[in-house]
Write a protein that holds these residues in place. Structure first.
Motif, mmCIF file in Angstrom:
data_model
loop_
_atom_site.group_PDB
_atom_site.id
_atom_site.type_symbol
_atom_site.label_atom_id
_atom_site.label_comp_id
_atom_site.label_asym_id
_atom_site.label_seq_id
_atom_site.Cartn_x
_atom_site.Cartn_y
_atom_site.Cartn_z
ATOM 1 N N VAL A 87 -35.937 -6.340 -7.318
ATOM 2 C CA VAL A 87 -35.287 -7.171 -6.281
ATOM 3 C C VAL A 87 -35.710 -8.622 -6.476
ATOM 4 O O VAL A 87 -36.902 -8.908 -6.707
ATOM 5 N N CYS A 88 -34.750 -9.533 -6.431
ATOM 6 C CA CYS A 88 -35.043 -10.968 -6.524
ATOM 7 C C CYS A 88 -34.156 -11.736 -5.561
ATOM 8 O O CYS A 88 -33.241 -11.174 -4.947
ATOM 9 N N THR A 89 -34.441 -13.007 -5.441
ATOM 10 C CA THR A 89 -33.701 -13.858 -4.507
ATOM 11 C C THR A 89 -32.857 -14.865 -5.264
ATOM 12 O O THR A 89 -33.322 -15.494 -6.224
ATOM 13 N N LEU A 90 -31.621 -15.023 -4.852
ATOM 14 C CA LEU A 90 -30.730 -16.051 -5.371
ATOM 15 C C LEU A 90 -30.526 -17.096 -4.282
ATOM 16 O O LEU A 90 -30.355 -16.760 -3.104
ATOM 17 N N GLU A 91 -30.537 -18.350 -4.661
ATOM 18 C CA GLU A 91 -30.282 -19.434 -3.706
ATOM 19 C C GLU A 91 -28.967 -20.111 -4.057
ATOM 20 O O GLU A 91 -28.772 -20.542 -5.198
ATOM 21 N N ILE A 92 -28.065 -20.185 -3.083
ATOM 22 C CA ILE A 92 -26.785 -20.884 -3.265
ATOM 23 C C ILE A 92 -26.912 -22.226 -2.563
ATOM 24 O O ILE A 92 -27.190 -22.283 -1.357
ATOM 25 N N ILE A 93 -26.719 -23.305 -3.320
ATOM 26 C CA ILE A 93 -26.887 -24.664 -2.800
ATOM 27 C C ILE A 93 -25.538 -25.370 -2.797
ATOM 28 O O ILE A 93 -24.818 -25.360 -3.806
#
Length: 579
Positions: free
Chosen positions: A281-287
């Motif tokens: 599991v990892c985190t994606l950041e949408i900017i």
């Protein structure tokens, strides 16, 4: 349901009874599948607009995820039932009683069950009294159940239209015979239906996207999934989603994560992940940025394994919405109504006042622009660039001059003034600007000045060397006020007309004294009495009968007597001489 495409609402229409049954479950704790969690049917804000309790929004999101799971399992009847419960959690906060409570700044509501009972009685059939208020906003938006609930609750609490019909106003003005109260109830109901429609649309989009991914991954070594897969983010903002990589078989490999290229936004992902026979599991950041266009983006997230070499994909639906301004202001106009005549100039005062404090303020950063309808020639003293330093806590006032054309038609004109405030800001070493527009309305009544003259009497008989008096009334026939000057014309020699007062603004009265000298010949005379104001003249005719004075009558009689006496003396003298 009428606003959803046929394919998006099919699973509900085929299970409509279950959907409607599901809408009752959050209030029902007695049915076998009842929920009965009425203590969680609220969303509370502070008086400053800060979210302090999101209970109903969290319940709406939870039932949304359950409905999605049932859809992906092809259990459409359970999906419809749970979607009904989700609808309840969203629409409840359209009721002012669900955004008020003893924990809030405004306290508990007075009216709650009576309001809901009335609305239920009027919406229990498809031929509802409230149908007149239902209008599709014209678009199906991607929005989470959580965000839809929070946004609806905010509008119910504060009235986003700016008309002041807040939850407190609704509770204090509870009266179904009050049209403003009923209109606000219908407006909230309409907003709730539009939000529910958007969430059901989002549910279908996420379902079809996930379904396609499942089919695509058949036979693959691993799969990708993101949660949530449909998100909403504002311009110049960011949001995190969770990416899960799940191996279908023993797998030891590095996986490279990358997203499809989008020039208006950025996806930040870890470059390499090690998979050792278990999910990662990892985190994606949408900017997003201030220049990111508002709209829906379908972003592909790819994962490429090194051994065996394989690329699997999933999708994120990103709904970019317009960012709220870093500030807010109010605008007022004084007066809001005026009366003028063609060719007039009049001035009104525009006041712009700060409501919310600014962030990231640069020097010479605030600009105020004004625009108006082209109906009239309108001039504002600082029309183009009015930049203000240290505007915090102050107001800015401009004088607007309205020049009414000389040849404009008489009538009522509604003028809309648009006030745009632009803020130059610096955030994360990036210079950008944001703007906010407000409108204010001004009503102008264009009339021609008009008045009438009425006299208590229009004729009199006066003897030579005497006078007579009458009273005239000058009455307004328009809303304009102008000075009216009184005069008389066609006045014979020896006659004088005096007005007291000689002028005034209608309505007013004037005493008219007509003085006749002794030398004025006996006879009938017509005198024109005039009132003149703003190039308009009104008149009446006064008939004057000049009669002989008593002194003149006495003088004539004496002359006659002298003449008779003289004749008598001559006659006597003549008679004596003849003898």
């Amino acid at each position: 349901m009428d606003w959803l495409p046929p394919n998006e609402k099919q699973f509900i229409l085929q299970n409509l009874a279950l959907y409607l049954y599901g809408t009752e479950l959050p209030d029902n704790n007695k049915a076998p599948d009842g929920i009965g969690d009425t203590s969680n049917h609220h969303v509370y804000f502070s008086s400053k607009g800060i979210l302090v309790d999101d209970s109903s929004a969290r319940r709406a999101e939870g039932t949304y995820q359950s409905a999605l799971t049932f859809l992906l399992s092809n259990d459409f009847s359970e999906a419809a039932k749970v979607a009904g419960a989700m609808t309840h959690y969203i629409s409840d906060v359209a009721v002012f009683g669900h955004v008020m409570g003893k924990e809030t700044d405004w306290g508990a509501e007075t009216h709650h069950s009576d309001y809901e009972s009335y609305v239920d009685s009027k919406t229990s059939s498809y031929d509802s009294d409230f149908n007149v208020y239902l209008h599709f906003d014209g678009k199906l938006d991607i929005i989470s159940a959580y965000n839809a609930t929070v946004k609806l609750a905010y509008d119910t609490t504060f009235d986003s239209s700016g008309k002041g019909r807040t939850c407190v106003w609704m509770d204090k003005n509870y009266d179904w015979s009050n049209q403003a109260f009923k209109d606000r109830a219908g407006e909230s109901l309409n907003l709730a239906v539009n939000y529910v429609t958007d969430v059901l649309h989002t549910l279908y989009v996420e379902y079809t996207t996930r379904r396609a991914e499942i089919e695509e991954h058949r036979g693959a070594n691993f799969s990708l999934s993101v949660y949530p897969s449909c998100i909403t983010v504002e311009q110049d903002g960011s949001v995190n989603v969770t990416l899960t990589i799940t191996p279908f078989k023993p797998l030891n490999t590095y996986v490279d994560i990358y997203a499809s290229e989008e020039k208006d936004l950025t996806v930040v992902a870890p470059s390499l992940l090690w998979i050792a026979n278990k999910s990662v599991v990892c985190t994606l950041e949408i900017i997003t940025y201030s220049f990111t266009k508002v709209g829906v983006y379908n972003i592909t997230i790819n994962a490429k394994s090194t051994y065996p070499e394989e690329v699997e994909s999933t999708h994120i639906i990103v709904n970019v919405t317009q960012a709220p301004p870093d500030f807010d202001f109010s605008v007022s106009i004084e007066p809001t109504f005026a009366v003028a005549k063609p060719g007039d100039n009049l001035s009104v005062k525009l006041t712009v006042a700060q409501v919310l404090s600014f962030q990231y303020i640069c020097s010479k950063d605030l600009f105020i622009d004004y625009k108006s309808s082209n109906l009239l020639d309108i001039k504002i003293d600082d029309y183009y660039s009015s930049y203000i330093l240290n505007w915090s806590g102050t107001t800015h006032t401009s004088t607007m001059t309205i020049k009414v054309p000389k040849y404009i038609s008489v009538g009522t004109y509604n003028i809309t003034i648009e006030v745009e405030v632009r803020l130059l800001k610096e955030k994360n070493n990036y210079l950008s600007s944001s703007k906010l527009e407000k409108v204010v309305n001004f009503t102008l009544r264009v009339e021609n000045f008009n008045f009438s003259i009425i006299a208590t009497s229009t004729n009199a008989t006066v003897q030579q060397g005497s006078n007579t008096t009458t009273t005239i009334r000058i009455l307004p026939l328009s809303n304009l006020t102008q000075q009216v000057y009184l005069s008389a014309s066609e006045v014979p020699s020896g006659i004088t007309v005096v007005f007291n007062p000689p002028s005034g603004k209608p309505p007013f009265m004037s005493n008219v004294t007509i003085v006749v000298s002794k030398t004025v010949p006996v006879g009938m005379y017509s005198i024109t009495i005039k009132g003149t104001g703003d190039s308009l003249t009104k008149s009446i005719v006064y008939s004057l009968n000049v009669a002989q004075s008593k002194q003149s009558q006495n003088d004539a009689l004496m002359s006659l007597l002298v003449f008779v006496a003289l004749i008598a003396i001559i006659y006597l003298l003549y008679s004596r001489k003849k003898r």
